[in-house]
Design an enzyme around this catalytic site. Structure first.
Site, PDB file in Angstrom:
ATOM      1  N   ASN A  10       8.336   8.011  -5.193  1.00 49.84           N
ATOM      2  CA  ASN A  10       8.333   7.289  -3.919  1.00 49.84           C
ATOM      3  C   ASN A  10       6.985   7.331  -3.200  1.00 49.84           C
ATOM      4  O   ASN A  10       6.830   6.766  -2.128  1.00 49.84           O
ATOM      5  CB  ASN A  10       9.440   7.793  -2.993  1.00 49.84           C
ATOM      6  N   CYS A  11       5.991   7.954  -3.799  1.00 46.76           N
ATOM      7  CA  CYS A  11       4.634   8.008  -3.235  1.00 46.76           C
ATOM      8  C   CYS A  11       3.968   6.643  -3.434  1.00 46.76           C
ATOM      9  O   CYS A  11       3.924   6.120  -4.547  1.00 46.76           O
ATOM     10  CB  CYS A  11       3.839   9.114  -3.934  1.00 46.76           C
ATOM     11  N   ASP A  12       3.456   6.066  -2.356  1.00 47.72           N
ATOM     12  CA  ASP A  12       2.836   4.742  -2.443  1.00 47.72           C
ATOM     13  C   ASP A  12       1.655   4.703  -3.407  1.00 47.72           C
ATOM     14  O   ASP A  12       1.480   3.732  -4.144  1.00 47.72           O
ATOM     15  CB  ASP A  12       2.382   4.274  -1.060  1.00 47.72           C
TER      16      ASP A  12
END
Length: 117
Positions: A10-12
């Site tokens: 979920n880290c951009d």
């Protein structure tokens, strides 16, 4: 060459790296180090190639939420290794391995240069 992208899904920045690799035709596996964990050997290997201060993300929420006393004890490779094993979220992401030297972070220019070699 087996390429592995290490990070948190979920880290951009990890999402951008995954997209760039796929869009540019690079086969890679993704290692979610929050769910799949990290071995001491893997992180120690990164620390053989990278300075511990490069791997520890001092700008992130995980670092900021550490007690001041805990932060003050992170002064060398050994203490950083223990911290990263205890709190994988403190690692700057993504970590790319298997495509030459281990690299940390992502920018399209950085990856283009890395894979041009």
């Amino acid at each position: 060459m087996t390429i592995t992208l290490h990070g948190i899904p979920n880290c951009d920045t990890v999402k951008k790296a995954r997209t760039w690799l796929a869009d540019n035709g690079h086969d890679f596996s993704f290692h979610d180090f929050k769910k799949q964990g990290l071995s001491r050997e893997l992180v120690a290997g990164w620390l053989e190639e990278l300075d511990w201060e490069t791997l520890v993300n001092r700008k992130g929420t995980t670092w900021r939420n550490l007690p001041g006393e805990r932060k003050s004890h992170i002064t060398d490779k050994a203490s950083a290794l223990e911290l990263m094993l205890e709190n994988p979220s403190v690692i700057k992401r993504p970590v790319l391995a298997g495509a030459g030297p281990v690299s940390v972070g992502f920018s399209a220019d950085q990856y283009a240069a890395k894979f041009a070699k």
